[in-house]
Write an enzyme that holds these catalytic residues in place. Structure first.
Site, mmCIF file in Angstrom:
data_model
loop_
_atom_site.group_PDB
_atom_site.id
_atom_site.type_symbol
_atom_site.label_atom_id
_atom_site.label_comp_id
_atom_site.label_asym_id
_atom_site.label_seq_id
_atom_site.Cartn_x
_atom_site.Cartn_y
_atom_site.Cartn_z
ATOM 1 N N ARG A 60 0.827 -1.227 0.000
ATOM 2 C CA ARG A 60 0.000 0.000 0.000
ATOM 3 C C ARG A 60 0.853 1.265 0.000
ATOM 4 N NH1 ARG A 60 -2.641 -3.966 2.650
ATOM 5 N NH2 ARG A 60 -1.537 -3.477 4.572
ATOM 6 N N GLU A 97 7.291 -11.135 15.057
ATOM 7 C CA GLU A 97 6.967 -11.790 16.335
ATOM 8 C C GLU A 97 7.278 -13.289 16.233
ATOM 9 O OE1 GLU A 97 3.048 -10.896 17.560
ATOM 10 O OE2 GLU A 97 3.324 -11.757 19.559
HETATM 11 P P1 AMP Z 1 4.849 -3.128 11.207
HETATM 12 O O1 AMP Z 1 6.108 -3.665 10.627
HETATM 13 O O2 AMP Z 1 4.336 -3.922 12.373
HETATM 14 O O3 AMP Z 1 4.934 -1.643 11.522
HETATM 15 O O4 AMP Z 1 3.730 -3.330 10.123
HETATM 16 C C1 AMP Z 1 3.634 -2.452 9.092
HETATM 17 C C2 AMP Z 1 3.156 -3.118 7.831
HETATM 18 O O5 AMP Z 1 2.110 -4.057 8.034
HETATM 19 C C3 AMP Z 1 2.586 -2.059 6.929
HETATM 20 O O6 AMP Z 1 3.019 -2.335 5.602
HETATM 21 C C4 AMP Z 1 1.089 -2.178 7.087
HETATM 22 O O7 AMP Z 1 0.466 -2.058 5.841
HETATM 23 C C5 AMP Z 1 0.837 -3.543 7.680
HETATM 24 N N1 AMP Z 1 0.036 -3.513 8.913
HETATM 25 C C6 AMP Z 1 0.457 -3.818 10.155
HETATM 26 N N2 AMP Z 1 -0.533 -3.755 11.044
HETATM 27 C C7 AMP Z 1 -1.621 -3.358 10.351
HETATM 28 C C8 AMP Z 1 -2.982 -3.085 10.719
HETATM 29 N N3 AMP Z 1 -3.420 -3.207 11.983
HETATM 30 N N4 AMP Z 1 -3.841 -2.694 9.755
HETATM 31 C C9 AMP Z 1 -3.399 -2.567 8.474
HETATM 32 N N5 AMP Z 1 -2.147 -2.813 8.066
HETATM 33 C C10 AMP Z 1 -1.272 -3.211 8.986
#
Ligand code: AMP
Length: 175
Positions: A60, A97
């Site tokens: 996205r 995780e």
């Molecule tokens: P993170 O590495 O945990 O910050 O996750 C970020 C990536 O995962 C991004 O590319 C987001 O599009 C997706 N992502 C993580 N959590 C969510 C959520 N609760 N809703 C939508 N997309 C998420």
């Protein structure tokens, strides 16, 4: 300040796995004025920042990154999951995780178009993805001007994983 487009973001419980509330931004993309409002908010913040390019994170981040790069009249680099980019790549692996993940960038991304970049994605959650992307860019010779997200899950403190001192723009904070 609340943005009009906020109300279009849909919470999807237990997606993609039980316990996760997925923030679905696709209704924002489907609404022309809302999508334009998001891109204008990013562009207003970064127009005078001397950016050479935007770096969008799969997938996205590509959508917002492409629209923003076009608006600013600069290029877009894409950071992808393994095996998707056709030429020589640099890669970075990072811990999830459970298990680990890898991101790739074309090795010559910063040869031609300058190297002062803005990293963009839809959601900042734990910060692992954006932090790994920043590492990859730095190793490839890029300079991180900042990171921009449509939405940040504040409780997960993802911005603390970003390189110290990184400028972060988030349009919607969720506690
Ligand atoms: P993170 O590495 O945990 O910050 O996750 C970020 C990536 O995962 C991004 O590319 C987001 O599009 C997706 N992502 C993580 N959590 C969510 C959520 N609760 N809703 C939508 N997309 C998420």
């Amino acid at each position: 300040m609340a943005h009009d487009f906020e109300s279009l973001i849909v919470d999807v419980p237990d997606f993609p796995v039980p316990g996760i509330t997925f923030k679905d931004i696709t209704p924002v993309l489907a609404d022309g004025p809302a999508f334009a409002q998001v891109i204008a908010a990013f562009a207003d913040r970064w127009r005078d920042a001397g950016l050479d390019a935007v770096v969008g994170i799969e997938s996205r981040g590509f959508i917002f990154g492409a629209a923003l790069a076009h608006e600013l009249g600069i290029g877009l680099h894409i950071v992808r999951k393994p095996g998707k980019l056709p030429r020589e790549t640099r890669s970075v692996s990072y811990e999830l995780e459970y298990g680990s993940d890898t991101l790739e960038l074309h090795a010559d991304a910063f040869d031609a178009s300058g190297n002062n970049v803005l990293v963009i994605d839809d959601v900042l959650a734990t910060g692992g993805t954006a932090a790994a992307c920043c590492r990859l860019i730095a190793e490839a010779g890029g300079v991180i001007a900042g990171c921009a997200f449509v939405l940040e899950l504040d409780a997960l403190a993802g911005r603390e994983k970003l390189p110290q001192g990184t400028t972060v723009q988030t349009l919607v904070h969720v506690s």
